[in-house]
Design a protein around this motif. Structure first.
Motif, PDB file in Angstrom:
ATOM      1  N   ARG A 123       1.108  -0.635   0.520  1.00 14.18           N
ATOM      2  CA  ARG A 123       0.352   0.181  -0.017  1.00 14.18           C
ATOM      3  C   ARG A 123       1.001   1.371  -0.117  1.00 14.18           C
ATOM      4  O   ARG A 123       0.529   2.183  -0.986  1.00 14.18           O
ATOM      5  N   TYR A 167       3.851   1.340  -1.189  1.00 12.87           N
ATOM      6  CA  TYR A 167       4.418   1.788  -2.554  1.00 12.87           C
ATOM      7  C   TYR A 167       3.615   2.236  -3.714  1.00 12.87           C
ATOM      8  O   TYR A 167       3.784   3.168  -4.767  1.00 12.87           O
ATOM      9  N   ASN A 168       2.116   2.023  -3.540  1.00 14.50           N
ATOM     10  CA  ASN A 168       0.890   1.864  -4.203  1.00 14.50           C
ATOM     11  C   ASN A 168       0.972   3.347  -4.100  1.00 14.50           C
ATOM     12  O   ASN A 168       0.857   4.232  -4.973  1.00 14.50           O
ATOM     13  N   ARG A 169       1.049   3.909  -3.420  1.00 14.69           N
ATOM     14  CA  ARG A 169       0.564   5.520  -2.906  1.00 14.69           C
ATOM     15  C   ARG A 169       1.583   6.238  -3.563  1.00 14.69           C
ATOM     16  O   ARG A 169       1.390   7.810  -4.267  1.00 14.69           O
ATOM     17  N   ASN A 191       1.853   6.774  -6.924  1.00 12.31           N
ATOM     18  CA  ASN A 191       0.085   7.471  -7.716  1.00 12.31           C
ATOM     19  C   ASN A 191       0.572   8.922  -7.202  1.00 12.31           C
ATOM     20  O   ASN A 191       0.275   9.618  -7.378  1.00 12.31           O
ATOM     21  N   LEU A 207       2.750  -0.163 -11.630  1.00 18.72           N
ATOM     22  CA  LEU A 207       2.495  -0.447 -10.927  1.00 18.72           C
ATOM     23  C   LEU A 207       1.852  -1.927 -11.042  1.00 18.72           C
ATOM     24  O   LEU A 207       1.803  -3.019 -10.909  1.00 18.72           O
ATOM     25  N   ARG A 210       2.861  -6.048  -9.975  1.00 17.09           N
ATOM     26  CA  ARG A 210       1.430  -6.043  -9.789  1.00 17.09           C
ATOM     27  C   ARG A 210       2.442  -7.873  -9.890  1.00 17.09           C
ATOM     28  O   ARG A 210       1.646  -9.010  -9.844  1.00 17.09           O
ATOM     29  N   TYR A 235      -0.698  -8.908  -4.630  1.00 20.40           N
ATOM     30  CA  TYR A 235      -1.033  -7.889  -5.855  1.00 20.40           C
ATOM     31  C   TYR A 235      -2.560  -8.318  -5.928  1.00 20.40           C
ATOM     32  O   TYR A 235      -2.624  -6.845  -6.632  1.00 20.40           O
ATOM     33  N   ILE A 294      -3.062  -4.552  -5.264  1.00 27.69           N
ATOM     34  CA  ILE A 294      -2.924  -2.776  -5.587  1.00 27.69           C
ATOM     35  C   ILE A 294      -3.761  -2.155  -6.772  1.00 27.69           C
ATOM     36  O   ILE A 294      -4.297  -2.767  -7.306  1.00 27.69           O
ATOM     37  N   LYS A 295      -3.809  -1.070  -6.410  1.00 28.40           N
ATOM     38  CA  LYS A 295      -4.646  -0.248  -7.090  1.00 28.40           C
ATOM     39  C   LYS A 295      -3.925   0.711  -7.380  1.00 28.40           C
ATOM     40  O   LYS A 295      -3.577   1.897  -7.837  1.00 28.40           O
ATOM     41  N   LYS A 296      -4.416   0.499  -9.511  1.00 31.50           N
ATOM     42  CA  LYS A 296      -3.605   0.733 -10.123  1.00 31.50           C
ATOM     43  C   LYS A 296      -4.649   2.086 -10.192  1.00 31.50           C
ATOM     44  O   LYS A 296      -6.076   2.476 -10.928  1.00 31.50           O
TER      45      LYS A 296
END
Length: 374
Positions: free
Chosen positions: A98, A100-102, A105, A117, A121, A138, A141-143
């Motif tokens: 989460r 790294y995702n943020r 983005n 991302l 994933r 995976y 992950i929210k693209k």
């Protein structure tokens, strides 16, 4: 790490046995015969991921140098993040995913973020499939949402409508007209000028990707049964398509470029020499020029320099000409299916995005005959 012994081949009757022995020796097989990376180090895990997921030769569709470069860039982004936050691959869990995702983005535009991302994933999914990770990390992950079509991600706070990454015909013609004027070197000035002129025609009048242009050989050009010149292009996924040379100025630029090197302008479909190559004053007993194939970076530099010289949008890149070509064809009523074929789109829905945008811009035309009576 090499999973398959170099001396093994499919013709070797002991191929499977040698492969199994090699993998068991490296601790890569579990009792069910599955690829098991649970005991691998971080470095081994990353090497095997690239070997099996990215560089896998068994796919039959070799990746382009640009795609491979993008994967390496995405890997470096992840490794730099992990180094900054002192994270190991084995130590990745829900919080790290989460975070790294943020981070991605917030730091990157939507298209770049989505690609980075997606790489992350794929790596996590591979880790789960090979038992390096115990859970499907995976899935968290929210693209970012990406606007359909060839729009720029670079929006200012006051913009409400995304800018299309293409050129007007006037701007496109102005830019390619500058290509030949950018040549400053005295050595082989004529050859460099002719090269840039031909490059302009190829970008503007074929819709080819820059990677496809640098891959062209002299033998990529051929006459069809009607005596017209076509270009055989190898596109994404090794997919072939044919693009016509559409006017005399284009054809003359092609032949003049060849003659400038004192080479035959006779079209030879069996000639595998690169169409564009680095022009350097290297000499040896066999050749006058060092024919190292021209790189994408060379084309990118020419386009960027022309855009700067003309004081145009600084974000213009070679790919903007491709979008311009597709739009120009559709605006001139070339059938959608033909445009799809010329552009090398996998699905016609990709081509249709251009048509939908063109129709949006014609709203005034569609309603110009309507009278409401008040």
């Amino acid at each position: 790490m090499n999973l398959i012994p170099k001396q093994s081949s499919l013709q070797d009757r002991d191929y499977v046995h040698k492969l199994r022995m090699s993998m068991e020796k490296n601790g890569l097989l579990n009792e069910r015969g599955e690829l098991d990376l649970s005991s691998c180090s971080d470095r081994e895990f990353l090497e095997i991921f690239f070997l099996e997921e990215i560089n896998n030769e068994d796919r039959g569709k070799p990746l382009s140098p640009q795609t491979l470069k993008a994967y390496r860039t995405d890997a470096q982004t992840l490794l730099s993040f992990m180094e900054d936050y002192q994270i190991t691959f084995k130590g990745i869990g829900f919080p790290e995913v989460r975070m790294y995702n943020r981070y991605i983005n917030e730091k990157y535009a939507a298209r770049s973020a989505a690609r980075k991302l997606n790489f992350f994933r794929r790596l996590l999914a591979f880790g789960y499939k090979t038992h390096f990770y115990k859970g499907p990390l995976y899935e968290w992950i929210k693209k970012p949402a990406i606007k359909k079509g060839h729009y720029s991600d670079l929006l200012s706070e006051t913009q409400t409508y995304s800018q299309v990454r293409e050129l007007s015909q006037q701007d496109a013609e102005e830019l390619i007209g500058l290509f030949s004027k950018l040549v400053k070197q005295k050595a082989y000035r004529v050859q460099r000028t002719k090269r840039n002129e031909l490059l302009g025609h190829l970008l503007y009048k074929t819709g080819m990707r820059a990677s496809e242009i640098v891959s062209l050989n002299w033998g990529s050009f051929r006459y069809n049964r009607r005596g017209e010149v076509n270009i055989d292009v190898i596109g994404k996924g090794n997919k072939q398509r044919t693009i016509p040379v559409i006017d005399d100025r284009f054809l003359n630029a092609l032949f003049e470029y060849r003659r400038s090197f004192e080479e035959s302008a006779e079209i030879d479909p069996y000639d595998r020499s690169p169409l564009f190559f680095s022009i350097r004053t290297y000499y040896n007993e066999e050749t006058r020029f060092h024919k190292k194939r021209m790189s994408y970076k060379n084309i990118y530099h020419i386009v960027k320099t022309a855009a700067k010289y003309a004081e145009k949008n600084p974000h213009i890149s070679p790919h903007w000409f491709r979008h311009t070509y597709i739009t120009t064809l559709l605006e001139n009523d070339v059938p959608l299916s033909v445009v799809k074929q010329l552009a090398g789109h996998e699905d016609i829905s990709t081509t249709n995005v251009y048509l939908e945008r063109i129709e949006k811009e014609k709203l005034h035309d569609h309603l110009s005959h309507v009278r409401f009576g008040v």
